[in-house]
Structures are given as C-alpha cells and as structure tokens.
Motif scaffolding. Structure first.
Motif, PDB file in Angstrom:
ATOM      1  N   UNK A 166       0.828  -1.211   0.000  1.00  0.00           N
ATOM      2  CA  UNK A 166       0.000   0.000   0.000  1.00  0.00           C
ATOM      3  C   UNK A 166       0.860   1.259   0.000  1.00  0.00           C
ATOM      4  N   UNK A 167       1.968   1.241   0.723  1.00  0.00           N
ATOM      5  CA  UNK A 167       2.820   2.427   0.817  1.00  0.00           C
ATOM      6  C   UNK A 167       3.666   2.636  -0.444  1.00  0.00           C
ATOM      7  N   UNK A 168       3.954   1.582  -1.167  1.00  0.00           N
ATOM      8  CA  UNK A 168       4.842   1.680  -2.320  1.00  0.00           C
ATOM      9  C   UNK A 168       4.115   2.049  -3.613  1.00  0.00           C
ATOM     10  N   UNK A 169       2.831   1.757  -3.705  1.00  0.00           N
ATOM     11  CA  UNK A 169       2.097   1.968  -4.954  1.00  0.00           C
ATOM     12  C   UNK A 169       2.159   3.407  -5.475  1.00  0.00           C
ATOM     13  N   UNK A 170       1.963   4.447  -4.647  1.00  0.00           N
ATOM     14  CA  UNK A 170       2.041   5.811  -5.195  1.00  0.00           C
ATOM     15  C   UNK A 170       3.397   6.120  -5.825  1.00  0.00           C
ATOM     16  N   UNK A 171       4.477   5.668  -5.203  1.00  0.00           N
ATOM     17  CA  UNK A 171       5.806   5.895  -5.775  1.00  0.00           C
ATOM     18  C   UNK A 171       5.930   5.239  -7.146  1.00  0.00           C
ATOM     19  N   UNK A 172       5.459   4.005  -7.284  1.00  0.00           N
ATOM     20  CA  UNK A 172       5.587   3.286  -8.550  1.00  0.00           C
ATOM     21  C   UNK A 172       4.809   3.987  -9.661  1.00  0.00           C
ATOM     22  N   UNK A 173       3.565   4.359  -9.375  1.00  0.00           N
ATOM     23  CA  UNK A 173       2.741   5.000 -10.395  1.00  0.00           C
ATOM     24  C   UNK A 173       3.257   6.402 -10.704  1.00  0.00           C
ATOM     25  N   UNK A 174       3.700   7.123  -9.681  1.00  0.00           N
ATOM     26  CA  UNK A 174       4.273   8.453  -9.908  1.00  0.00           C
ATOM     27  C   UNK A 174       5.494   8.363 -10.824  1.00  0.00           C
ATOM     28  N   UNK A 175       6.338   7.361 -10.602  1.00  0.00           N
ATOM     29  CA  UNK A 175       7.523   7.184 -11.443  1.00  0.00           C
ATOM     30  C   UNK A 175       7.134   6.900 -12.889  1.00  0.00           C
ATOM     31  N   UNK A 176       6.145   6.043 -13.080  1.00  0.00           N
ATOM     32  CA  UNK A 176       5.683   5.738 -14.440  1.00  0.00           C
ATOM     33  C   UNK A 176       5.127   6.985 -15.122  1.00  0.00           C
ATOM     34  N   UNK A 177       4.327   7.747 -14.411  1.00  0.00           N
ATOM     35  CA  UNK A 177       3.733   8.950 -15.007  1.00  0.00           C
ATOM     36  C   UNK A 177       4.797  10.009 -15.292  1.00  0.00           C
ATOM     37  N   UNK A 232       6.354   9.290 -18.481  1.00  0.00           N
ATOM     38  CA  UNK A 232       5.447   9.643 -19.585  1.00  0.00           C
ATOM     39  C   UNK A 232       5.322  11.149 -19.791  1.00  0.00           C
ATOM     40  N   UNK A 233       5.978  11.925 -18.925  1.00  0.00           N
ATOM     41  CA  UNK A 233       5.985  13.371 -19.120  1.00  0.00           C
ATOM     42  C   UNK A 233       5.078  14.169 -18.217  1.00  0.00           C
ATOM     43  N   UNK A 234       4.398  13.519 -17.273  1.00  0.00           N
ATOM     44  CA  UNK A 234       3.522  14.255 -16.356  1.00  0.00           C
ATOM     45  C   UNK A 234       4.361  15.094 -15.402  1.00  0.00           C
ATOM     46  N   UNK A 235       3.981  16.330 -15.198  1.00  0.00           N
ATOM     47  CA  UNK A 235       4.669  17.212 -14.261  1.00  0.00           C
ATOM     48  C   UNK A 235       4.198  16.903 -12.841  1.00  0.00           C
ATOM     49  N   UNK A 236       5.151  16.607 -11.994  1.00  0.00           N
ATOM     50  CA  UNK A 236       4.862  16.260 -10.601  1.00  0.00           C
ATOM     51  C   UNK A 236       5.459  17.335  -9.701  1.00  0.00           C
ATOM     52  N   UNK A 237       4.695  17.824  -8.750  1.00  0.00           N
ATOM     53  CA  UNK A 237       5.235  18.825  -7.842  1.00  0.00           C
ATOM     54  C   UNK A 237       6.299  18.201  -6.944  1.00  0.00           C
ATOM     55  N   UNK A 238       7.237  19.015  -6.525  1.00  0.00           N
ATOM     56  CA  UNK A 238       8.323  18.534  -5.669  1.00  0.00           C
ATOM     57  C   UNK A 238       7.767  17.985  -4.356  1.00  0.00           C
ATOM     58  N   UNK A 239       6.790  18.670  -3.801  1.00  0.00           N
ATOM     59  CA  UNK A 239       6.225  18.215  -2.525  1.00  0.00           C
ATOM     60  C   UNK A 239       5.580  16.846  -2.631  1.00  0.00           C
ATOM     61  N   UNK A 240       4.802  16.637  -3.682  1.00  0.00           N
ATOM     62  CA  UNK A 240       4.152  15.338  -3.855  1.00  0.00           C
ATOM     63  C   UNK A 240       5.191  14.248  -4.105  1.00  0.00           C
ATOM     64  N   UNK A 241       6.214  14.566  -4.895  1.00  0.00           N
ATOM     65  CA  UNK A 241       7.261  13.581  -5.166  1.00  0.00           C
ATOM     66  C   UNK A 241       8.006  13.210  -3.889  1.00  0.00           C
TER      67      UNK A 241
END
Length: 549
Positions: free
Chosen positions: A158-169, A172-181
C-alpha cells in the motif's frame, strides 16, 4: 474468416447497446461492496497481534530495550503498530479493531492517491482507464491478499504503490510537484524499510528510469532523494531510540534466523505458479507495443519481478511474503485487460445513463455486501487450525484475565489473538524461541564432526538461555506451556523443519535456568503441550486439565 469477423462485429455492436454502458458501474458496485466486507471481516492474525502486543509494551515502558522486547525485524513496524494501539486507547476499542480502522484508511488513501496519479492530465479515455484501474487496485490490495491483511508485506504494498505510479507517469511526461514527489518517496521508503529484502523493487524500477533517460541525473529525482533521506533518517532513529536492536537483536538474528522456517529455493515457486507467471509475462511482452499504458505496465512488471526476487531471497516460503509480487502481477494483468477492453469497446459504451447506473449500482452493492458478508464471516470463523492451535484455544478459556502466560516453543502460531483478547501479560521478551533451531543444529553438527562450535553461535546460545532465564524470574509466568518438539508422535514444532529438539533439556544446560525452573511443577498435558505451574500456584493448571479431559 468472414464469418468470424462478422461474429466479432455482431458482438461488438451488442456492447454498444445501453446495457454495455452499465458494465463499469456494476463492476464498481460489486468490487467496492466486496472490498468493504473484506476490510470489515478480518482473518486470523498471528504476527499482527504479536506486533500490537509489542507496541503496547513499548508504549508502556517508553523505550525499546533488549530486556523488554525482541523482534527480529527492524523496529519500524513496532513504531507503526503504536498508531492503532494509541487509537484504541483514545476510542476505547480493541487494538485489533483499531488496526482494522487504520488499515481501511491506509487502503483508501493509497488507492485514491494512486488513481489520481493514473488519471491526472489524461483525456476522457485515460480517466475511464483510471476508474477501471481503481477497481483493479481494490482487487489487488484488499480482496486477493485478504488472508495476509495487515501483514508487513501488505502494508509495504500500500505504501509503495504511489511511488511506482508516480515514477511511471513522470517517465510519460507528467509534471509532478516537488512536494508530492518527496511525500511519495518518503512513504515508499517506509514501505521498503518494513521488509528491506524488497529494496530489489526499487533497484529494478530505478534501473528502468536510468535506461529510459540515459542520464544518471534521472536518478536524483525528488522521490528518489526522499527515499534515500528517509532510509538515512531511519538508521539514525534506530541508533538513537532502539540501539539494542543494532547491538543485540540484529547480531542474534543474523546468526540464527536463517534456519527458522527455511525451505529449499526450488519449492518456493511451484510449477503451476511459475507457469502462470511465465504466461503472463509472455503475453505482456507480445502486447507491450500496443498498450496505451505501456510505461505503467513496465513499472508494474519490474516491481513484480523485484518483489518475487525479494520473496525468494528470504528462503522462507510463506505465502504472505509473496503478497507484493502477487499484487503487482495482478495489476499488470489488470492494465493489459483494461487497455484491451477500452480499445475493443465503443466509446459510447463508456457513458451510462447516470440515473439508471446509480440505481442499478446501489442495488448491486447491497447484493454484493449481503452475499459476501456471511460467506466471509464463515471463512474467518474457520481459519487454519492444527493440534497446537486447538489446544491453545481450549485452555485459554480457563486462564483468568490478567494472568501472565508464556509458551516455550519455536512458534506460538496464533496465540497472541488470545493474549490480546483476554488481557494477559506475556512472560517473555520473545514471541517464540525462533533462534533455537539454528543453535541446536550448530551444536549437533559440531558434535558430529568433532569440531568446535563457532564462537558467534556459542555466544548466541548463551544470550538466549540467559534471556529466557531472566524473563522467567522477572515475569514469573503461570501457567507455562512447553511444546513437546521432541515427541515423534506429533508434528514437529513449526519453524524447525523436521528437527526434533527437547526445549527444556536445551535450556536447562544453563544453571540459572535450571535453578529458576525448580519452582515449576509439571501438571499434565494439553494436546502437544506439557502444562507447568508454579509450585503452590497450581489452581489454574488444575482448572485447565479438568476441562481438557
């Protein structure tokens, strides 16, 4: 061929009917309803209840010293388990109920965050994909791993899933804020630090990032920096607040835990499971170029392979240790199936009549809950049971609340369910004597070969005997259950393989234990256990034996 194509067109046209637009709402209602039931009805817990007890003792003593509690795994899981224990005190509910509540919130946050990352910045088709992916997440994180609900591996997932999907996105070019990352990196690191073997997942994904970027600076993203910083901070926290783990527990575990529940590598991936995985990976490789979400599928495939490697590296073969790999493979299959479905179905089938969909979905959810709840209750009421668990449950009814008990065995199985439910104290710093199989094996090997036992193992044996003796004197447990691991007429003690060992004989080699044990008198047998009580305090043993005949 024309007939086949004509049939395919006919089937596709049927899915263009209004009924086809109800597929997603109906599936969502059914899966959400079943997931709610699975979160409400918990399975039989073993490690989870031991960790809740450890957290309670840690809070009561305000420190984590070797003399109070010993857990072979790093202390982060104990610190996290303090959250439901504190919550149970605030809400005046049981710690197990509080853990269920915390897990439900964790599932909700993990799924919501992950789905928001999947659908962010996407066109309509991408948002429909994220809705289907949310259902795949519930299946992979709640329904399928239910027998291992709230295990460390389940929390890791459960804790790792956001990191994995964030990395994939991000790839793909999605802009991720520093705080969320940074937050995704910190949360993901916390998951990995629960079971460091699964750092192989991070290694595989980061290597993929490097290969795609072809620039080493891609490894210094906010989420990866946050992961490294969290790991360093955690090491510092152990040094400051749990130094005995580094000085005493870790050396003991490193020298002995390898033999506990050890299985051969070739038995850990049964042929049927290996064949299923091979077919899935082959199918993924064949359709990879045609997938709309190929980067996400690649990250999930690598995570699944890394988790499988982490599972194999532990050499234990427990099903719960395979839970992260199973979930990632399930999600990989989900991505393939969803992409194929959305490519095959007409777009007008994605927009339902919302009033009709709401009515049908509500009814479906109610039916799903009504059907699955009694089935799940029956499943939870009939968990895995062996002779030792039967004996534990039978005798537990006759031990008064507030008693101090202990089981001398290489495994307490699900006994901490009873410890928590009945308000007992546990008369040991260990949950079980997991170190003894390795120590006995080393002693026997040295005697057989006419060699000297390694000094590290001699020290570990002395530490174990001294700790058990100190606990016996400190907590004065009554009654004491001694597992007859030497008895060839019953199953070997869990965790010791086929080894037969006399636990009391081994412990009594220490004069201090032999002296302290003189205060105990054997009263009889309850299943595979010998029942001992303190001399002059045998009423509880007599009560147990009176009801066990």
């Amino acid at each position: 061929m024309n007939r086949v194509l004509g049939t395919a067109r006919t089937i596709r046209s049927r899915f263009a009917d209004p009924a086809a637009s109800l597929v997603l709402p109906l599936a969502a209602a059914a899966i959400v309803g079943v997931s709610l039931v699975y979160m409400l009805v918990r399975p039989q817990w073993g490690d989870q209840t031991w960790l809740l007890f450890l957290a309670r003792r840690s809070l009561d003593t305000s420190h984590m010293q070797f003399g109070d509690l010993v857990e072979a795994n790093p202390p982060l899981i104990i610190w996290l388990s303090e959250i439901p224990v504190r919550l149970s005190q605030i809400l005046a509910i049981s710690s197990t109920a509080a853990l269920q509540l915390v897990m439900a919130l964790t599932v909700a946050c993990s799924v919501a965050w992950t789905v928001s990352l999947v659908g962010r910045g996407e066109a309509f088709a991408g948002r429909i994909f994220s809705a289907w992916f949310a259902l795949a997440l519930l299946v992979a994180t709640v329904i399928r791993p239910w027998p291992h609900y709230a295990q460390r591996e389940h929390i890791l997932l459960l804790l790792l899933l956001p990191y994995l999907v964030l990395t994939a996105r991000r790839i793909d070019g999605l802009k991720i804020t520093v705080g969320e990352a940074f937050l995704a990196g910190m949360v993901g690191a916390a998951g990995i630090l629960l079971k460091p073997h699964h750092a192989l997942i991070i290694g595989a994904v980061e290597l993929f990032v490097l290969m795609r970027a072809r620039n080493v600076r891609a490894l210094f993203r906010p989420e990866s920096v946050a992961m490294a910083a969290t790991a360093i901070a955690y090491a510092g926290a152990i040094f400051l607040w749990a130094p005995d783990y580094l000085r005493k527990v870790l050396p003991l575990a490193m020298h002995t835990y390898y033999a506990y529940h050890r299985v051969e590598l070739w038995t850990m991936l049964p042929p049927v499971r290996a064949l299923k995985l091979a077919i899935l990976l082959l199918a993924w490789a064949l359709v990879y170029r045609r997938l709309a979400h190929r980067t996400l599928s690649a990250v999930l495939a690598l995570a699944a392979l890394g988790a499988t490697a982490g599972y194999l590296a532990q050499m234990k073969g427990h099903d719960y240790q395979y839970a992260p790999a199973m979930a990632f493979f399930d999600l990989l299959l989900g991505v393939i199936a969803i992409d194929v479905w959305l490519r095959w179905s007409p777009e007008r089938a994605w927009l339902p009549n919302w009033r009709l969909a709401a009515a049908v979905s509500s009814l479906t959810c109610i039916v799903a809950i009504s059907v699955s709840y009694p089935l799940q209750r029956a499943r939870a009421a009939h968990p895995y049971v062996d002779a030792r668990i039967e004996a534990q449950r039978a005798l537990s009814r006759h031990i008064p609340r507030g008693s101090t008990v202990v089981v001398l065995s290489t495994s307490t199985e699900s006994f901490f369910e009873e410890v928590l439910d009945r308000g007992w104290e546990w008369g040991s710093r260990f949950d079980c004597l997991w170190m003894i199989p390795a120590l006995v094996d080393a002693e026997r090997s040295a005697a057989r070969d006419g060699a000297t036992e390694p000094a590290a193992l001699r020290d570990a044996a002395a530490t174990t005997r001294s700790a058990v003796t100190a606990d016996l004197k400190r907590w004065r447990p009554n009654p004491v259950l001694v597992d007859r691991c030497q008895d060839s007429t019953i199953a070997p003690c869990m965790g010791s393989g086929t080894m037969r060992l006399d636990l009391l004989q081994w412990l009594q080699q220490d004069p201090g234990f032999a002296s302290a044990w003189k205060d105990y008198v054997r009263q009889g047998e309850v299943g595979p256990y010998d029942l001992w009580c303190r001399e002059g305090e045998t009423a509880v043993c007599r009560e147990i034996l009176a009801h066990s005949r």
